[in-house]
Enzyme design. Sequence first.
Site, PDB file in Angstrom:
ATOM      1  N   SER A 156       5.888 -17.729  -0.207  1.00  0.00           N
ATOM      2  CA  SER A 156       6.239 -18.482   1.004  1.00  0.00           C
ATOM      3  C   SER A 156       5.255 -18.077   2.081  1.00  0.00           C
ATOM      4  O   SER A 156       4.669 -16.987   2.019  1.00  0.00           O
ATOM      5  CB  SER A 156       7.660 -18.101   1.445  1.00  0.00           C
ATOM      6  N   TYR A 169      14.978 -12.312   3.171  1.00  0.00           N
ATOM      7  CA  TYR A 169      14.090 -13.300   2.535  1.00  0.00           C
ATOM      8  C   TYR A 169      12.622 -12.924   2.732  1.00  0.00           C
ATOM      9  O   TYR A 169      11.832 -12.917   1.779  1.00  0.00           O
ATOM     10  CB  TYR A 169      14.387 -14.670   3.146  1.00  0.00           C
TER      11      TYR A 169
HETATM   12  C1  BGC Z   1      11.678 -21.415   3.520  1.00  0.00           C
HETATM   13  C2  BGC Z   1      12.021 -22.644   4.318  1.00  0.00           C
HETATM   14  C3  BGC Z   1      11.166 -22.715   5.574  1.00  0.00           C
HETATM   15  C4  BGC Z   1       9.685 -22.491   5.278  1.00  0.00           C
HETATM   16  C5  BGC Z   1       8.838 -22.419   6.537  1.00  0.00           C
HETATM   17  C6  BGC Z   1      10.201 -21.349   3.286  1.00  0.00           C
HETATM   18  O1  BGC Z   1       9.879 -20.216   2.535  1.00  0.00           O
HETATM   19  O2  BGC Z   1      12.392 -21.438   2.284  1.00  0.00           O
HETATM   20  O3  BGC Z   1      13.389 -22.634   4.647  1.00  0.00           O
HETATM   21  O4  BGC Z   1      11.324 -23.987   6.186  1.00  0.00           O
HETATM   22  O5  BGC Z   1       9.537 -21.303   4.545  1.00  0.00           O
HETATM   23  O6  BGC Z   1       9.411 -21.607   7.538  1.00  0.00           O
END
Ligand code: BGC
Length: 271
Positions: A156, A169
Amino acid sequence: MPLKVLDGRCAIVTGASSGIGQAVAVALAQAGARVAVNHSSGGESAARAQKVVDDIARDGGTAMAVQADVSREDEVAQLYAQTEAAFGPLDILVNNAGIEQPSPIEQMTLDQWRRVIDVNLTGQFLCAREAARHFLAREAPEGERRARGTMIFMSSVHEVIPWAFQANYAASKGGINLLMRSLAQELAPRRIRVNSIAPGAIRTPINHEAWDTPEALADLLKLIPYGRIGEPDDIGRAAVWLASDDSDYVTGTTLFVDGGMTLYPEFRGAG
Ligand code: BGC
């Protein structure tokens, strides 16, 4: 008909019953791979996974749904056994399954912390370890610009962008960065390629609150220099390239597919 880039390859995509995983499964199948569409539980997730499989079949591709919770060692072993029994030796792992459990830090429970780390980080470790075992059990292709196997970790932008209220996360995604690079360093001499994709804001159920009203979308777009939200197939196409021999010399890399979200857009004309 020209050969497709993943013709004859066998792939597992974890968390493929919706969102980015679904798009990656569809894209790999369109490129010729036989795809195991993993989903975490029965009920709704099983029905959604079956629909992904049916859509792929309707399009002329080959896929099957396989249930496994990626945070459980025994279920991961089963996922690989079932996939190889149906589709032959594994060539591609897309380590995609992931969840969010947002909370202010002072209220975050140990359970919320553990569940996110278990699925997003430990799950990727378990699936990668199993993939390494399966790849190493077969001969490396000789004299070809082709790996013995490839792994793609779904990271991410939050492997580099801190994320308030989602410390669990962001920590899981930061962990994926060094898990991926350490495995890439370890496995390159054995002709296994390991890379990540770091999506930005992609239009999927996980972040629907960030795009499903015009106001939310306008706020989100302030963070995206390229001026549009990402679509799941933006990630699908990147995954096909990273899984294919077209990227044979690429290992240990994180490919950001984020419309420039990691470019600190708020600094345009400021600072
Ligand atoms: C998340 C999303 C978020 C994106 C940008 C991703 O890793 O799962 O919820 O919109 O990152 O912030």
